[in-house]
Design an enzyme around this catalytic site. Structure first.
Site, short mmCIF file in Angstrom:
data_model
loop_
_atom_site.label_atom_id
_atom_site.label_comp_id
_atom_site.label_asym_id
_atom_site.label_seq_id
_atom_site.Cartn_x
_atom_site.Cartn_y
_atom_site.Cartn_z
N CYS A 1 8.29 -15.16 -1.95
CA CYS A 1 9.34 -15.12 -0.93
C CYS A 1 8.71 -15.25 0.45
CB CYS A 1 10.17 -13.84 -1.02
SG CYS A 1 11.47 -13.77 0.23
N CYS B 1 10.13 -12.87 3.19
CA CYS B 1 9.65 -11.49 3.03
C CYS B 1 8.18 -11.37 3.40
CB CYS B 1 9.89 -11.01 1.60
SG CYS B 1 11.64 -10.91 1.15
#
EC number: 1.11.1.28
Length: 175
Positions: free
Chosen positions: A130, A133
């Site tokens: 991700c 993130c």
């Protein structure tokens, strides 16, 4: 099972993983809690029973009950957040403007030093791929005093643990 057992279980073609696992277990750029929590969160994110058991046996005793719970929580909450925010990031559009409406209370009160929890979340986010993130967690740990070398050490642990899990699970499937 221990790190030594994991190293011995790796096939010859994965000698680099064996060497990396050994050197990272002795990594000293991270403090004991940061290193142990990174190993545990990464093992859980790698979804391998064998690797998780061995790493928990090796590093679990190095953590307080609160820190162990926080490392597990980092893997759990990132398992959810990484999917959600990867979607938001990759699809774009107005999804980023919508409230997530997912509970994430553990991130506000992880039970350990916030920077350690963020470091573990960063390692899991790297495993889960991700980008949004990773950027967010890397920014927080750097703003809170961790060096590039410390961040890199956590990502090296995540990468190696993930590769060991994939290799051993693949070998088990072939036998």
């Amino acid at each position: 099972m221990s790190i030594e057992n994991l190293k011995n279980a790796l096939p010859e073609y994965a000698k680099d993983l064996k060497l990396n696992l050994g050197s990272l277990a002795n990594e000293d750029v991270l403090n004991q809690q940061q290193k142990a929590g990174t190993f545990i969160a990464s093992a859980l994110a790698s979804r391998s029973n064998l690797v998780t058991s061995a790493i928990l046996a090796e590093f679990g005793p190095q953590l307080s009950a609160e820190a162990l719970a926080a490392a597990k929580a980092a893997a759990a909450i990132m398992g959810m957040n990484n999917v959600y925010y990867r979607f938001v990031h990759l699809v774009g559009g107005d999804y980023a403007n919508l409230p997530a409406r997912l509970r994430m209370n553990v991130m506000a009160k992880p039970g350990v030093d916030k920077v350690d929890f963020e470091l573990w979340s960063l390692a899991v986010s790297a495993i889960n791929g991700c980008g949004m993130c990773m950027e967010s967690h890397e920014k927080i740990v750097r703003q809170n005093g961790l060096t590039q070398e410390q961040v890199q050490a956590a990502i090296r642990i995540a990468a190696t643990v993930h590769a060991v899990a994939a290799t051993l699970d693949g070998e088990a499937a072939l036998s």
